[in-house]
Enzyme design. Structure first.
Site, PDB file in Angstrom:
ATOM      1  N   ARG A 215       0.817  -1.209   0.000  1.00  0.00           N
ATOM      2  CA  ARG A 215       0.000   0.000   0.000  1.00  0.00           C
ATOM      3  C   ARG A 215       0.851   1.258   0.000  1.00  0.00           C
ATOM      4  O   ARG A 215       0.512   2.253  -0.592  1.00  0.00           O
ATOM      5  CB  ARG A 215      -0.911  -0.028   1.231  1.00  0.00           C
ATOM      6  N   TYR A 216       1.939   1.209   0.748  1.00  0.00           N
ATOM      7  CA  TYR A 216       2.811   2.376   0.862  1.00  0.00           C
ATOM      8  C   TYR A 216       4.041   2.162  -0.010  1.00  0.00           C
ATOM      9  O   TYR A 216       4.423   1.027  -0.260  1.00  0.00           O
ATOM     10  CB  TYR A 216       3.221   2.565   2.329  1.00  0.00           C
TER      11      TYR A 216
ATOM     12  N   ARG B 249       7.254   0.042   1.807  1.00  0.00           N
ATOM     13  CA  ARG B 249       7.125  -1.057   2.754  1.00  0.00           C
ATOM     14  C   ARG B 249       5.924  -1.929   2.425  1.00  0.00           C
ATOM     15  O   ARG B 249       4.958  -1.465   1.833  1.00  0.00           O
ATOM     16  CB  ARG B 249       7.024  -0.536   4.189  1.00  0.00           C
TER      17      ARG B 249
ATOM     18  N   CYS C 105      -3.155 -17.830  15.235  1.00  0.00           N
ATOM     19  CA  CYS C 105      -2.865 -17.013  16.397  1.00  0.00           C
ATOM     20  C   CYS C 105      -3.008 -17.880  17.638  1.00  0.00           C
ATOM     21  O   CYS C 105      -3.707 -18.885  17.622  1.00  0.00           O
ATOM     22  CB  CYS C 105      -3.837 -15.849  16.473  1.00  0.00           C
TER      23      CYS C 105
ATOM     24  N   CYS D 272      -8.468 -12.909  18.946  1.00  0.00           N
ATOM     25  CA  CYS D 272      -9.007 -11.660  19.491  1.00  0.00           C
ATOM     26  C   CYS D 272     -10.400 -11.456  18.901  1.00  0.00           C
ATOM     27  O   CYS D 272     -10.579 -11.529  17.684  1.00  0.00           O
ATOM     28  CB  CYS D 272      -8.135 -10.478  19.094  1.00  0.00           C
TER      29      CYS D 272
ATOM     30  N   CYS E 279     -10.552  -8.830  16.092  1.00  0.00           N
ATOM     31  CA  CYS E 279      -9.598  -8.972  14.978  1.00  0.00           C
ATOM     32  C   CYS E 279     -10.114  -8.292  13.714  1.00  0.00           C
ATOM     33  O   CYS E 279     -11.235  -8.513  13.280  1.00  0.00           O
ATOM     34  CB  CYS E 279      -9.344 -10.446  14.687  1.00  0.00           C
TER      35      CYS E 279
ATOM     36  N   ARG F  32      -8.953  -8.881  10.824  1.00  0.00           N
ATOM     37  CA  ARG F  32      -8.969  -9.912   9.766  1.00  0.00           C
ATOM     38  C   ARG F  32      -9.851 -11.086  10.197  1.00  0.00           C
ATOM     39  O   ARG F  32      -9.554 -12.236   9.915  1.00  0.00           O
ATOM     40  CB  ARG F  32      -7.548 -10.389   9.471  1.00  0.00           C
TER      41      ARG F  32
ATOM     42  N   ASP G  98     -11.714  -0.843  13.326  1.00  0.00           N
ATOM     43  CA  ASP G  98     -12.063  -0.901  11.901  1.00  0.00           C
ATOM     44  C   ASP G  98     -13.535  -1.225  11.661  1.00  0.00           C
ATOM     45  O   ASP G  98     -14.243  -1.653  12.568  1.00  0.00           O
ATOM     46  CB  ASP G  98     -11.210  -1.977  11.206  1.00  0.00           C
TER      47      ASP G  98
ATOM     48  N   ASP H 121      -7.638   3.623  10.124  1.00  0.00           N
ATOM     49  CA  ASP H 121      -7.241   2.943   8.896  1.00  0.00           C
ATOM     50  C   ASP H 121      -8.416   3.122   7.940  1.00  0.00           C
ATOM     51  O   ASP H 121      -9.474   2.520   8.123  1.00  0.00           O
ATOM     52  CB  ASP H 121      -6.917   1.476   9.162  1.00  0.00           C
TER      53      ASP H 121
ATOM     54  N   LYS I  21      -3.531   4.338   6.861  1.00  0.00           N
ATOM     55  CA  LYS I  21      -3.644   4.927   8.198  1.00  0.00           C
ATOM     56  C   LYS I  21      -3.657   6.456   8.111  1.00  0.00           C
ATOM     57  O   LYS I  21      -2.769   7.043   7.527  1.00  0.00           O
ATOM     58  CB  LYS I  21      -2.464   4.479   9.047  1.00  0.00           C
TER      59      LYS I  21
HETATM   60  C1  LIG Z   1       0.062  -0.488   8.823  1.00  0.00           C
HETATM   61  C2  LIG Z   1       0.544  -0.938   7.550  1.00  0.00           C
HETATM   62  C3  LIG Z   1       1.885  -0.790   7.174  1.00  0.00           C
HETATM   63  C4  LIG Z   1       2.905  -0.138   8.087  1.00  0.00           C
HETATM   64  O1  LIG Z   1       2.618   1.184   8.305  1.00  0.00           O
HETATM   65  P1  LIG Z   1       3.538   2.065   9.247  1.00  0.00           P
HETATM   66  O2  LIG Z   1       2.806   3.348   9.370  1.00  0.00           O
HETATM   67  O3  LIG Z   1       4.852   2.180   8.566  1.00  0.00           O
HETATM   68  O4  LIG Z   1       3.668   1.339  10.552  1.00  0.00           O
HETATM   69  C5  LIG Z   1       2.261  -1.221   5.932  1.00  0.00           C
HETATM   70  N1  LIG Z   1       1.377  -1.770   5.080  1.00  0.00           N
HETATM   71  C6  LIG Z   1       0.083  -1.913   5.392  1.00  0.00           C
HETATM   72  C7  LIG Z   1      -0.836  -2.504   4.395  1.00  0.00           C
HETATM   73  C8  LIG Z   1      -0.373  -1.519   6.636  1.00  0.00           C
HETATM   74  O5  LIG Z   1      -1.670  -1.685   6.962  1.00  0.00           O
END
Ligand SMILES: *Cc1c(COP(=O)(O)O)cnc(C)c1O
Length: 439
Positions: free
Chosen positions: A119-120, A123, A132, A136, A139, A141, A300, A337, A344
């Protein structure tokens, strides 16, 4: 050292061998997955209404509680107990609102290969385990919990690693699940070894709830394995101060002593921790155990969570009670989110009250209002991203490509964009058509 309640549970399960209690595999094997065992181990009878509903709920969302986490339940006040509420199914989970979604974060849609959500820019989220220690009830998911079909096999993991390998932008890989620490140490070692072979992967992150629900998982063997793959950042998931016990403290100490930076991601849950005093107590205890509160999540819009949701105002109120009132590193970032895969989005109280051409008016946590006089002589300089010509001494690796995204793009001098327009905006569509006609 174990408590009376733990001794009695242990005795009920296998006659009371103390060494078993601290054995994480024994804990997983004896996780409580049915109502009869739940009642027998805690020596209680749940009301008949719960008995009737139990089957119906767990056929959709199964239950699993480690004997350790079960032992933290306060049976004298079951109804209000934060441990009970996070682990025991209630009928409200079957209430599906029109606005609920099975995958509100669109994790499946932003998935280039199964198990990866990208998504980002730099990362990825990498789901390497679908199990798990404890399920939870909140959860996000939930759709996947207990779903045997989505167990990621070795072939799937390899595809994920392959994707990371061929995507040089990825410098941070976040292992999650399920809980990565529920994998065997050897298997997790294999995954991390493969990731470490990739030059552009700078850090590996692990999201785990084992320090909370299965602290005995943090063994010396696990620590020694993880240490080979530094830098490794570890995020846990404590939601309530009652979850910080001697056993979890020991687990956190081992991780911190081994040099892993520790963070915590809490979820704001109605009836569990939607209280500024509870949250303050939690963040203090976390910091005392060298865990930095990282995120506080707004609950969520996943199906089955409606009874846990609070208004966003509750989160803001909690932040208002923390910022300034306590150590800065005790304050988590409160995030929503965004449904649909928006990612986020941080929210916090407003501290910027007003603004003129040379003054900014701010208020602090006490309500004191101050003015900040801005510099008269600041020369804005035009950034064309030619760092070699700039007086600020950033030494860039040769010609690092960079494209501004989003609001950053509007602020950038070197980008010509002057507005962001939603796709399919009818007015803009009309404009485009008119432009074409003119040509
Ligand atoms: C939360 C999340 C991350 C990590 O986000 P950070 O803000 O760097 O902690 C990366 N990918 C996805 C899909 C996420 O939901």
């Amino acid at each position: 050292m174990i408590s009376e309640q733990q001794k009695s549970i242990l005795k009920e399960i296998d006659g009371g061998k103390l060494s078993n209690w601290m054995d994480w595999k024994w804990q997983v094997r004896h996780s409580v997955r049915d109502l009869e065992t739940f009642e027998r181990l805690l020596d209680i009878k749940v009301p008949d209404t719960i008995r009737e509903q139990y089957k119906q709920i767990t056929s959709k969302f199964p239950m699993s509680i480690t004997p350790y986490y079960l032992s933290l339940i306060n049976t004298d006040n079951l109804e209000n107990d934060p441990i009970f509420k996070q682990s025991f199914p209630v009928i409200d989970e079957l209430k599906v609102l029109k606005t609920d979604m099975s995958d509100p974060l669109s994790e499946d849609r932003d998935s280039p290969v199964p198990g990866i959500t990208h998504r980002y820019p730099d990362r990825v989220l990498f789901l390497v385990s679908n199990t798990c220690a404890m399920y939870c009830r909140h959860c996000t998911r939930k759709r996947r919990v207990g779903d045997q079909d989505s167990i990621p096999g070795k072939a799937q993991i390899l595809k994920g690693i392959e994707y990371i390998k061929k995507t040089p932008r990825i410098r941070d890989v976040l292992l999650s699940g399920g809980d990565p620490f529920l994998l065997s140490t050897k298997y997790l070692d294999w995954i991390m070894t493969e990731l470490r072979k990739i030059d552009h992967v700078e850090i590996i992150r692990i999201g785990t709830r084992t320090p909370v629900v299965l602290p005995y998982r943090i063994t010396d063997e696990l620590i020694n394995m993880l240490k080979k793959h530094q830098p490794v950042w570890i995020n846990s998931h404590f939601n309530h101060p009652r979850e910080i016990t001697n056993s979890s403290r020991t687990a956190l100490k081992k991780l911190a002593d081994a040099g892993f930076p520790l963070g915590n991601q809490s979820v704001l849950l109605a009836g569990v921790n939607d209280c500024p005093r509870i949250m303050k107590s939690l963040v203090h205890k976390l910091a005392f155990n060298r865990v930095r509160p990282y995120y506080l999540y707004q609950c969520d819009l996943s199906e089955g969570l409606s009874h846990f949701r609070t208004p966003i105002g509750k989160g803001i109120e909690i932040l208002e009670s923390l910022i300034g009132h306590t150590s800065g590193f005790c304050v988590p970032t409160y995030v929503i989110d965004a449904p649909g895969g928006g990612g986020k989005i941080p929210v916090m109280p407003n501290y910027l009250i007003s603004w003129s051409t040379n003054k900014v008016i701010l208020r602090n946590y006490e309500g004191v209002i101050s003015s900040y006089k801005e510099p008269d002589s600041y020369e804005p300089y035009f950034c064309d991203r030619n760092c070699a010509e700039c007086d600020l001494e950033l030494q860039l690796e040769d010609a690092q490509e960079y494209k501004a995204v989003g609001i950053e793009k509007l602020l950038a001098d070197y980008d010509k964009a002057i507005s962001l327009v939603p796709a399919n905006n009818p007015r803009y569509k009309r404009r485009n058509n008119d432009d074409k006609k003119k040509k």
